[in-house]
Scaffold this active site. Structure first.
Site, PDB file in Angstrom:
ATOM      1  CG  HIS A 170      36.218 -14.194   9.494  1.00 51.34           C
ATOM      2  ND1 HIS A 170      35.551 -13.180  10.157  1.00 51.34           N
ATOM      3  CD2 HIS A 170      36.913 -13.610   8.483  1.00 51.34           C
ATOM      4  CE1 HIS A 170      35.860 -12.025   9.571  1.00 51.34           C
ATOM      5  NE2 HIS A 170      36.673 -12.257   8.556  1.00 51.34           N
TER       6      HIS A 170
ATOM      7  N   GLY B  33      -3.228  -7.708  20.964  1.00 54.90           N
ATOM      8  CA  GLY B  33      -2.226  -8.658  21.464  1.00 54.90           C
ATOM      9  C   GLY B  33      -0.906  -8.507  20.732  1.00 54.90           C
TER      10      GLY B  33
ATOM     11  N   GLY C 132     -12.817 -37.833  16.006  1.00 53.62           N
ATOM     12  CA  GLY C 132     -12.814 -38.897  17.016  1.00 53.62           C
ATOM     13  C   GLY C 132     -13.439 -38.440  18.321  1.00 53.62           C
TER      14      GLY C 132
ATOM     15  CD  GLU D  30       5.849 -15.329  13.745  1.00 55.19           C
ATOM     16  OE1 GLU D  30       6.892 -15.806  14.209  1.00 55.19           O
ATOM     17  OE2 GLU D  30       4.937 -16.053  13.270  1.00 55.19           O
TER      18      GLU D  30
HETATM   19  P1  FAD Z   1      -2.462 -28.901  16.332  1.00 54.30           P
HETATM   20  O1  FAD Z   1      -1.434 -28.561  15.351  1.00 54.30           O
HETATM   21  O2  FAD Z   1      -3.503 -27.895  16.649  1.00 54.30           O
HETATM   22  O3  FAD Z   1      -3.141 -30.249  15.801  1.00 54.30           O
HETATM   23  C1  FAD Z   1      -4.249 -30.828  16.377  1.00 54.30           C
HETATM   24  C2  FAD Z   1      -5.042 -31.512  15.292  1.00 54.30           C
HETATM   25  O4  FAD Z   1      -6.046 -32.301  15.899  1.00 54.30           O
HETATM   26  C3  FAD Z   1      -5.765 -30.557  14.356  1.00 54.30           C
HETATM   27  O5  FAD Z   1      -5.404 -30.782  13.024  1.00 54.30           O
HETATM   28  C4  FAD Z   1      -7.245 -30.845  14.590  1.00 54.30           C
HETATM   29  O6  FAD Z   1      -8.013 -30.771  13.398  1.00 54.30           O
HETATM   30  C5  FAD Z   1      -7.206 -32.263  15.119  1.00 54.30           C
HETATM   31  N1  FAD Z   1      -8.332 -32.612  15.987  1.00 54.30           N
HETATM   32  C6  FAD Z   1      -8.819 -31.914  17.048  1.00 54.30           C
HETATM   33  N2  FAD Z   1      -9.836 -32.590  17.623  1.00 54.30           N
HETATM   34  C7  FAD Z   1      -9.993 -33.721  16.901  1.00 54.30           C
HETATM   35  C8  FAD Z   1     -10.885 -34.821  17.001  1.00 54.30           C
HETATM   36  N3  FAD Z   1     -11.796 -34.904  17.975  1.00 54.30           N
HETATM   37  N4  FAD Z   1     -10.779 -35.815  16.083  1.00 54.30           N
HETATM   38  C9  FAD Z   1      -9.852 -35.765  15.094  1.00 54.30           C
HETATM   39  N5  FAD Z   1      -8.987 -34.747  14.962  1.00 54.30           N
HETATM   40  C10 FAD Z   1      -9.058 -33.752  15.859  1.00 54.30           C
HETATM   41  N6  FAD Z   1       4.958 -23.015  16.480  1.00 54.30           N
HETATM   42  C11 FAD Z   1       6.271 -23.047  16.223  1.00 54.30           C
HETATM   43  O7  FAD Z   1       6.997 -23.819  16.851  1.00 54.30           O
HETATM   44  N7  FAD Z   1       6.838 -22.251  15.260  1.00 54.30           N
HETATM   45  C12 FAD Z   1       6.086 -21.380  14.550  1.00 54.30           C
HETATM   46  O8  FAD Z   1       6.617 -20.689  13.687  1.00 54.30           O
HETATM   47  C13 FAD Z   1       4.695 -21.310  14.806  1.00 54.30           C
HETATM   48  N8  FAD Z   1       3.916 -20.473  14.109  1.00 54.30           N
HETATM   49  C14 FAD Z   1       2.587 -20.440  14.355  1.00 54.30           C
HETATM   50  C15 FAD Z   1       1.808 -19.543  13.646  1.00 54.30           C
HETATM   51  C16 FAD Z   1       0.457 -19.465  13.865  1.00 54.30           C
HETATM   52  C17 FAD Z   1      -0.367 -18.510  13.062  1.00 54.30           C
HETATM   53  C18 FAD Z   1      -0.147 -20.329  14.824  1.00 54.30           C
HETATM   54  C19 FAD Z   1      -1.632 -20.287  15.060  1.00 54.30           C
HETATM   55  C20 FAD Z   1       0.612 -21.219  15.544  1.00 54.30           C
HETATM   56  C21 FAD Z   1       1.995 -21.278  15.315  1.00 54.30           C
HETATM   57  N9  FAD Z   1       2.814 -22.139  16.046  1.00 54.30           N
HETATM   58  C22 FAD Z   1       4.161 -22.164  15.798  1.00 54.30           C
HETATM   59  C23 FAD Z   1       2.269 -23.055  17.064  1.00 54.30           C
HETATM   60  C24 FAD Z   1       2.082 -24.466  16.474  1.00 54.30           C
HETATM   61  O9  FAD Z   1       1.237 -24.378  15.363  1.00 54.30           O
HETATM   62  C25 FAD Z   1       1.477 -25.393  17.517  1.00 54.30           C
HETATM   63  O10 FAD Z   1       2.263 -25.383  18.684  1.00 54.30           O
HETATM   64  C26 FAD Z   1       1.407 -26.820  16.985  1.00 54.30           C
HETATM   65  O11 FAD Z   1       0.605 -26.867  15.851  1.00 54.30           O
HETATM   66  C27 FAD Z   1       0.849 -27.765  18.059  1.00 54.30           C
HETATM   67  O12 FAD Z   1       0.687 -29.042  17.530  1.00 54.30           O
HETATM   68  P2  FAD Z   1      -0.450 -30.033  18.059  1.00 54.30           P
HETATM   69  O13 FAD Z   1      -0.312 -31.247  17.235  1.00 54.30           O
HETATM   70  O14 FAD Z   1      -0.393 -30.132  19.524  1.00 54.30           O
HETATM   71  O15 FAD Z   1      -1.825 -29.311  17.729  1.00 54.30           O
HETATM   72  P1  NAD Z   2       0.706 -14.998  23.140  1.00 54.57           P
HETATM   73  O1  NAD Z   2       0.266 -15.527  24.445  1.00 54.57           O
HETATM   74  O2  NAD Z   2       2.090 -15.197  22.680  1.00 54.57           O
HETATM   75  O3  NAD Z   2       0.468 -13.422  23.091  1.00 54.57           O
HETATM   76  C1  NAD Z   2      -0.761 -12.838  23.390  1.00 54.57           C
HETATM   77  C2  NAD Z   2      -0.518 -11.393  23.829  1.00 54.57           C
HETATM   78  O4  NAD Z   2      -1.772 -10.743  23.936  1.00 54.57           O
HETATM   79  C3  NAD Z   2       0.158 -11.288  25.194  1.00 54.57           C
HETATM   80  O5  NAD Z   2       1.297 -10.466  25.073  1.00 54.57           O
HETATM   81  C4  NAD Z   2      -0.924 -10.696  26.085  1.00 54.57           C
HETATM   82  O6  NAD Z   2      -0.414  -9.850  27.080  1.00 54.57           O
HETATM   83  C5  NAD Z   2      -1.773  -9.929  25.090  1.00 54.57           C
HETATM   84  N1  NAD Z   2      -3.176  -9.739  25.483  1.00 54.57           N
HETATM   85  C6  NAD Z   2      -4.015 -10.665  25.998  1.00 54.57           C
HETATM   86  N2  NAD Z   2      -5.229 -10.123  26.195  1.00 54.57           N
HETATM   87  C7  NAD Z   2      -5.167  -8.835  25.769  1.00 54.57           C
HETATM   88  C8  NAD Z   2      -6.109  -7.751  25.710  1.00 54.57           C
HETATM   89  N3  NAD Z   2      -7.363  -7.904  26.097  1.00 54.57           N
HETATM   90  N4  NAD Z   2      -5.694  -6.563  25.230  1.00 54.57           N
HETATM   91  C9  NAD Z   2      -4.410  -6.413  24.815  1.00 54.57           C
HETATM   92  N5  NAD Z   2      -3.486  -7.396  24.850  1.00 54.57           N
HETATM   93  C10 NAD Z   2      -3.863  -8.583  25.319  1.00 54.57           C
HETATM   94  O7  NAD Z   2      -0.341 -15.576  22.086  1.00 54.57           O
HETATM   95  P2  NAD Z   2      -0.386 -15.494  20.502  1.00 54.57           P
HETATM   96  O8  NAD Z   2       0.528 -14.461  19.981  1.00 54.57           O
HETATM   97  O9  NAD Z   2      -1.842 -15.400  20.188  1.00 54.57           O
HETATM   98  O10 NAD Z   2       0.157 -16.909  20.077  1.00 54.57           O
HETATM   99  C11 NAD Z   2      -0.481 -18.121  20.499  1.00 54.57           C
HETATM  100  C12 NAD Z   2       0.492 -19.267  20.561  1.00 54.57           C
HETATM  101  O11 NAD Z   2       0.969 -19.615  19.283  1.00 54.57           O
HETATM  102  C13 NAD Z   2       1.694 -18.932  21.415  1.00 54.57           C
HETATM  103  O12 NAD Z   2       1.863 -19.968  22.339  1.00 54.57           O
HETATM  104  C14 NAD Z   2       2.819 -18.856  20.466  1.00 54.57           C
HETATM  105  O13 NAD Z   2       4.020 -19.352  21.030  1.00 54.57           O
HETATM  106  C15 NAD Z   2       2.373 -19.743  19.305  1.00 54.57           C
HETATM  107  N6  NAD Z   2       2.992 -19.205  18.097  1.00 54.57           N
HETATM  108  C16 NAD Z   2       4.327 -19.368  17.924  1.00 54.57           C
HETATM  109  C17 NAD Z   2       4.952 -18.799  16.834  1.00 54.57           C
HETATM  110  C18 NAD Z   2       6.419 -18.976  16.659  1.00 54.57           C
HETATM  111  O14 NAD Z   2       6.979 -19.851  17.296  1.00 54.57           O
HETATM  112  N7  NAD Z   2       7.074 -18.195  15.799  1.00 54.57           N
HETATM  113  C19 NAD Z   2       4.224 -18.068  15.918  1.00 54.57           C
HETATM  114  C20 NAD Z   2       2.879 -17.898  16.137  1.00 54.57           C
HETATM  115  C21 NAD Z   2       2.280 -18.491  17.228  1.00 54.57           C
END
Ligand code: FAD
Ligand code: NAD
Length: 472
Positions: A451, A185, A118, A192
């Site tokens: 418990h 990072g 979109g 994880e």
């Molecule tokens: P997104 O999930 O990124 O969804 C956005 C969607 O919009 C995408 O599917 C994309 O394709 C679509 N889109 C973008 N632009 C357009 C366009 N122009 N037209 C149509 N579609 C479009 N969060 C947790 O709470 N717990 C976790 O355990 C956790 N684990 C994570 C592990 C990893 C490896 C990563 C990368 C993230 C994790 N997160 C976790 C973070 C979580 O995935 C995000 O906070 C969440 O997905 C955000 O939802 P959103 O809908 O804002 O964005």
């Molecule tokens: P983050 O911001 O949590 O961590 C990035 C880390 O990289 C920071 O600690 C920062 O100090 C470090 N960093 C940045 N630049 C660096 C450099 N040049 N050299 C060394 N260290 C550097 O980001 P993330 O781990 O990439 O996760 C992205 C997002 O996805 C976060 O908002 C996280 O909450 C979300 N996420 C959530 C979950 C979960 O809820 N279990 C799991 C995966 C991802």
């Protein structure tokens, strides 16, 4: 989509933020369409984030436990082998089941699902480049919700190929266990994914700019303990260290690092380098320029408390705007934004959004940590209770970690809860509820907990906050 028909709401992005808002809109009787370009619903979280990473975390933990933690439990196992392809398949099965489930929920709630990309044509019209057939359509909306999420922030000089230089997307799809892995990072993604591959046999080094792992939100005592336990599992850490440059041209990946404050350089060699330095909002190709919407210096769409951009009928939620990038935060906003549209009011308590790191043991917290409270000059009490003194943790032979509760010194109102230990991610729900209801530590301590359960450690930490724990 029919060009003539105007929807009450058009949602761009079918991630957690977009799909939950779409379902809620359908349930509220709005005529709604949701545009998603990925070819599957659920966004980052379901397709390449929360879900696949948790599948690999769960199964790699089982594998690691069978290798290292069965004999003392009276279980003798024979040859244990890793079948990585099958582990990946189990992950894919979980993902596809869940994404298809959302398609079902869309049908059930009368949400029109438009598969394509979109882009704003004008303030009420979105052009969609369709995935199937390659054509284009337009859809008009009285209201438009931007929920386009985020993408991994790249590291300058290291080109992501998702094979040797990977983001989390490559890290959940590697076809063999790398001998050596460098993780840039030490935030949640870094730790994880480092856990998964280190359990499966990789030698992992995590380079983190800050003086603690887990990011600044993690309580300092918890971060220290987490680092100690992850080191015990075989991970190596370089804290207060910055990555200066990277080179993936030859065999493997070379990463040059130096002390954050400057100093001698060192080169780390690895087969694979995971870039996990954060995520940034994603608005590429959205055509924001066509409607004069701008993003802030970090790429976030600017919104007010009702999630409105400066064009009031265009709103934004989830990773593309302010706040923690978490699926459950996006989900709360989805419900609230639909309430704002349909009723004029809504609510999200940003002070009570939990964070969970799904390592073993898990780390979970809600509210403020000690370093934040000290910086804000707040007087507080701390109660801590170790799982080594909890009967269920002892029975399970899983005693590492503790519950730490922080309450206001004057009123005893709970300000923060920080847990490292088995099942911390489930246990934190009680903490979130306590915070939502403005509970005192004494309120929790006087609540009966079954418990023998791990949650008794939660109760005892509460007791220790205003009085004394019984079992420690
Ligand atoms: P997104 O999930 O990124 O969804 C956005 C969607 O919009 C995408 O599917 C994309 O394709 C679509 N889109 C973008 N632009 C357009 C366009 N122009 N037209 C149509 N579609 C479009 N969060 C947790 O709470 N717990 C976790 O355990 C956790 N684990 C994570 C592990 C990893 C490896 C990563 C990368 C993230 C994790 N997160 C976790 C973070 C979580 O995935 C995000 O906070 C969440 O997905 C955000 O939802 P959103 O809908 O804002 O964005
Ligand atoms: P983050 O911001 O949590 O961590 C990035 C880390 O990289 C920071 O600690 C920062 O100090 C470090 N960093 C940045 N630049 C660096 C450099 N040049 N050299 C060394 N260290 C550097 O980001 P993330 O781990 O990439 O996760 C992205 C997002 O996805 C976060 O908002 C996280 O909450 C979300 N996420 C959530 C979950 C979960 O809820 N279990 C799991 C995966 C991802």
């Amino acid at each position: 989509a029919s060009e003539a028909e105007e929807k009450d709401l058009v949602i761009i992005g079918g991630g957690v933020a977009g799909y939950v808002a779409a379902i809620k809109a359908g349930q509220s009787g709005l005529k709604v369409a949701c545009i998603e370009k990925r070819g599957a619903l659920g966004g980052t979280c379901l397709n390449v984030g929360c879900i696949p990473s948790k599948s690999l975390l769960n199964n790699s933990h089982l594998y690691h436990q069978i290798l290292h933690d069965t004999k003392n439990r009276g279980i003798e196992v024979g040859d244990v082998k890793l079948n990585l392809a099958a582990m990946m398949k189990a992950k894919d099965t979980s993902v596809s089941g869940l994404t298809k489930g959302i398609e079902f929920l869309f049908k059930k709630n009368n949400v029109e699902y438009i598969k394509g990309t979109g882009a704003f044509k004008d303030e009420h019209t979105v052009a969609v480049n369709l995935i199937e057939g390659g054509g284009e359509t337009t859809v008009r909306g009285k209201n438009i919700l931007i929920a386009t999420g985020s993408e991994a922030t790249p590291f300058p000089g290291l080109t992501i190929d998702e094979k040797k230089v990977i983001t989390s997307t490559g890290a959940i799809a590697l076809q063999e266990v790398p001998k050596k892995m460098t993780v840039i990072g030490g935030g949640i993604i870094g730790l994880e994914m480092a856990s998964v591959w280190s359990r499966l046999g990789s030698e992992v080094t995590v380079v983190e700019y800050l003086g603690q792992i887990g990011g600044p939100g993690m309580d300092k005592d918890v971060a220290k303990q987490a680092q100690k336990l992850l080191q015990k599992q075989g991970m190596k850490f370089k804290l207060n260290t910055k990555v200066v440059s990277g080179d993936a041209d030859g065999e493997g990946v070379k990463v040059t690092v130096e002390a954050a404050k400057g100093g001698k350089e060192e080169t780390l060699d690895a087969d694979v380098c995971l870039v996990a330095i954060g995520r940034r909002p994603y608005t590429n190709g959205l055509g924001l320029e066509n409607i004069g919407l701008e993003v802030d210096e970090r790429g976030r769409l600017i919104i007010d408390q009702e999630y409105r951009t400066k064009i009031p009928h265009i709103r934004a939620i989830g990773d593309v705007t302010f706040g923690p990038m978490l699926a459950h935060k996006a989900e709360e906003e989805s419900v609230a934004v639909i309430e704002y549209i349909t009723k004029g009011y809504g609510h999200v308590n940003y002070g009570a959004i939990p964070s969970v790191m799904y390592t073993h043991p898990e780390v979970a917290w809600v509210g403020q940590n000690e370093q934040e409270l000290t910086a804000a000059n707040v007087k507080y009490n701390v109660g801590q209770f170790p799982f080594s003194a909890n009967s269920r943790a002892k029975t399970n032979l899983d005693t590492e970690g503790f519950v730490k509760m922080i309450s206001d010194a004057e009123t005893d109102r709970i300000l923060g809860i920080h847990i490292i230990g088995p099942n911390a991610g489930e246990m934190i729900a009680e903490g979130v509820l306590a915070l939502e209801y403005g509970a005192s530590s004494e309120d929790v301590a006087r609540t009966s907990h079954a418990h023998p359960t791990l949650s008794e450690a939660f109760k005892e930490a509460a007791m220790a906050t205003y009085d004394k724990a019984v079992h420690y």
